[in-house]
Design a protein around this motif. Structure first.
Motif, PDB file in Angstrom:
ATOM      1  N   UNK A 194      -4.235  -1.673  -9.963  1.00 24.73           N
ATOM      2  CA  UNK A 194      -3.379  -2.262  -8.928  1.00 24.73           C
ATOM      3  C   UNK A 194      -1.995  -2.462  -9.528  1.00 24.73           C
ATOM      4  N   UNK A 195      -1.008  -1.809  -8.950  1.00 26.56           N
ATOM      5  CA  UNK A 195       0.374  -1.930  -9.412  1.00 26.56           C
ATOM      6  C   UNK A 195       1.226  -2.561  -8.328  1.00 26.56           C
ATOM      7  N   UNK A 196       1.953  -3.585  -8.669  1.00 27.30           N
ATOM      8  CA  UNK A 196       3.123  -3.983  -7.893  1.00 27.30           C
ATOM      9  C   UNK A 196       4.300  -3.409  -8.667  1.00 27.30           C
ATOM     10  N   UNK A 197       4.798  -2.286  -8.167  1.00 30.02           N
ATOM     11  CA  UNK A 197       5.815  -1.550  -8.911  1.00 30.02           C
ATOM     12  C   UNK A 197       7.152  -2.278  -8.854  1.00 30.02           C
ATOM     13  N   UNK A 198       7.725  -2.549 -10.018  1.00 25.35           N
ATOM     14  CA  UNK A 198       9.039  -3.170 -10.066  1.00 25.35           C
ATOM     15  C   UNK A 198       9.628  -2.995 -11.462  1.00 25.35           C
ATOM     16  N   UNK A 223      -4.484   0.343  -0.040  1.00 25.27           N
ATOM     17  CA  UNK A 223      -3.968  -1.011  -0.011  1.00 25.27           C
ATOM     18  C   UNK A 223      -4.978  -2.058  -0.445  1.00 25.27           C
ATOM     19  N   UNK A 224      -6.107  -1.661  -1.036  1.00 27.70           N
ATOM     20  CA  UNK A 224      -7.081  -2.650  -1.480  1.00 27.70           C
ATOM     21  C   UNK A 224      -8.107  -2.058  -2.407  1.00 27.70           C
ATOM     22  N   UNK A 237      -3.026   0.202  -4.772  1.00 27.42           N
ATOM     23  CA  UNK A 237      -4.248   0.327  -5.563  1.00 27.42           C
ATOM     24  C   UNK A 237      -4.559   1.807  -5.767  1.00 27.42           C
ATOM     25  N   UNK A 238      -5.022   2.138  -6.974  1.00 29.62           N
ATOM     26  CA  UNK A 238      -5.414   3.506  -7.312  1.00 29.62           C
ATOM     27  C   UNK A 238      -6.823   3.472  -7.907  1.00 29.62           C
ATOM     28  N   UNK A 239      -7.678   4.375  -7.478  1.00 32.27           N
ATOM     29  CA  UNK A 239      -9.013   4.479  -8.055  1.00 32.27           C
ATOM     30  C   UNK A 239      -9.317   5.904  -8.455  1.00 32.27           C
ATOM     31  N   UNK A 240     -10.087   6.068  -9.519  1.00 27.23           N
ATOM     32  CA  UNK A 240     -10.549   7.398  -9.921  1.00 27.23           C
ATOM     33  C   UNK A 240     -11.653   7.257 -10.952  1.00 27.23           C
ATOM     34  N   UNK A 279       0.821  -1.198   0.000  1.00 26.44           N
ATOM     35  CA  UNK A 279       0.000   0.000   0.000  1.00 26.44           C
ATOM     36  C   UNK A 279       0.860   1.254   0.000  1.00 26.44           C
ATOM     37  N   UNK A 280       0.230   2.409   0.243  1.00 21.05           N
ATOM     38  CA  UNK A 280       0.984   3.664   0.273  1.00 21.05           C
ATOM     39  C   UNK A 280       2.114   3.598   1.298  1.00 21.05           C
TER      40      UNK A 280
END
Length: 289
Positions: free
Chosen positions: A206-210, A280-281, A120-123, A46-47
């Motif tokens: 939903x990003x798992x940044x890598x 985070x969700x 997770x990002x929502x808009x 999450x953040x």
């Protein structure tokens, strides 16, 4: 009282270098699974500061626009107000070396992301009913990335755009080299859904940044006229840059790269954004909830 972008101190950040992407059409799936397995605790979840954050006009925001009406507070919103209205015309004075009317979170530490974070990002985003097809893309949301000391510039890790053929497209940029150059960026595009105007489009990303193959991107989409979440992307692979620190933040509004070189088929654009959140969700950032 209506607030505009000039109510706040404008921050002129370097514009992203936008290159032509190779496009890979995303596999559509009826699987509406809204979970993303947590990475190991040391990688973050999450953040960076833990809590879900909902963006509003009282958040730590900054603006990039030429004029009083570039970014405005609007009562026309997804759920009753107030939303962000962005307005861009061909010929507007350039800001940060480009034609843009945008809001960003570069000052807001909680919005920062980097390799190892899962967020997770929502808009919700609304294309006005008079929106017409154009010969060039319109970028409406960015997961922006700042260059590190050994770099002069680099593109966003990801951005969402409206394409000339009327599709929402996610562009993903990545590089596992610690010092990114224009030639070292890997670019991938995913068509997501029909960008029909005159309705609110809800997104959850939903990003798992890598910067390696362990990266994950999942995307869900619906509209207020056709509610019901559809998972439109589920993919793995690199999706950001090999940065030592969390250099990413959020931007939304309008950026029109083609107008750097001359006019296109349309003279102006208007777009609305609402219910922007990161957490985070899925349920924590659901813009329709």
């Amino acid at each position: 009282m209506k607030r505009t972008a000039l109510t706040y101190a404008a921050v002129a950040l370097a514009a992203a270098v936008i290159a032509v992407a190779a496009v890979v059409v995303a596999d559509r799936s009826a699987d509406a699974d809204t979970t993303l397995e947590s990475p190991p605790p040391e990688a973050g979840w999450g953040p960076r500061h833990g809590a879900t954050e909902h963006v509003d006009w009282d958040s730590e925001l900054a603006f990039q626009g030429c004029c009083d009406d570039s970014v405005e507070e609007s009562d026309y919103s997804r759920d009753g107000g107030p939303a962000f209205r962005s307005y861009l015309r061909y010929g507007d004075e350039r800001v940060a070396d480009g034609p843009r009317a945008e809001t960003h979170t570069a000052r807001w530490d909680e919005s920062r992301f980097g390799p190892g974070d899962t967020v997770y990002y929502g808009f919700s985003v609304y294309l006005v009913s008079t929106w017409e097809p154009d010969s060039s893309e319109d970028i409406v949301f960015q997961w922006h990335t700042e260059p590190e000391d050994c770099e002069t510039d680099k593109p966003p890790s990801a951005f969402l755009s409206v394409q000339p053929e009327g599709m929402w497209r996610l562009r993903v940029n990545s590089d596992d080299d610690p010092c990114t150059t224009a030639d070292s960026v890997e670019k991938t595009g995913f068509d997501l859904a029909d960008a029909a105007p005159g309705q609110w489009h809800d997104f959850v990303f939903a990003f798992r940044w890598d910067s390696t193959d362990t990266g994950v991107v999942k995307v869900w989409h619906q509209t207020d006229l056709a509610p019901g979440w559809e998972q439109v992307l589920d993919t793995t692979g690199p999706n950001t840059f090999n940065d030592a620190e969390a250099s990413g933040y959020l931007k939304w509004g309008l950026y029109k790269p083609a107008w750097n070189d001359g006019p296109t088929d349309v003279p102006s654009r208007v777009v609305f954004h609402d219910n922007i959140a990161f957490g985070a969700g899925f349920d924590a950032v659901d813009p329709s909830g």
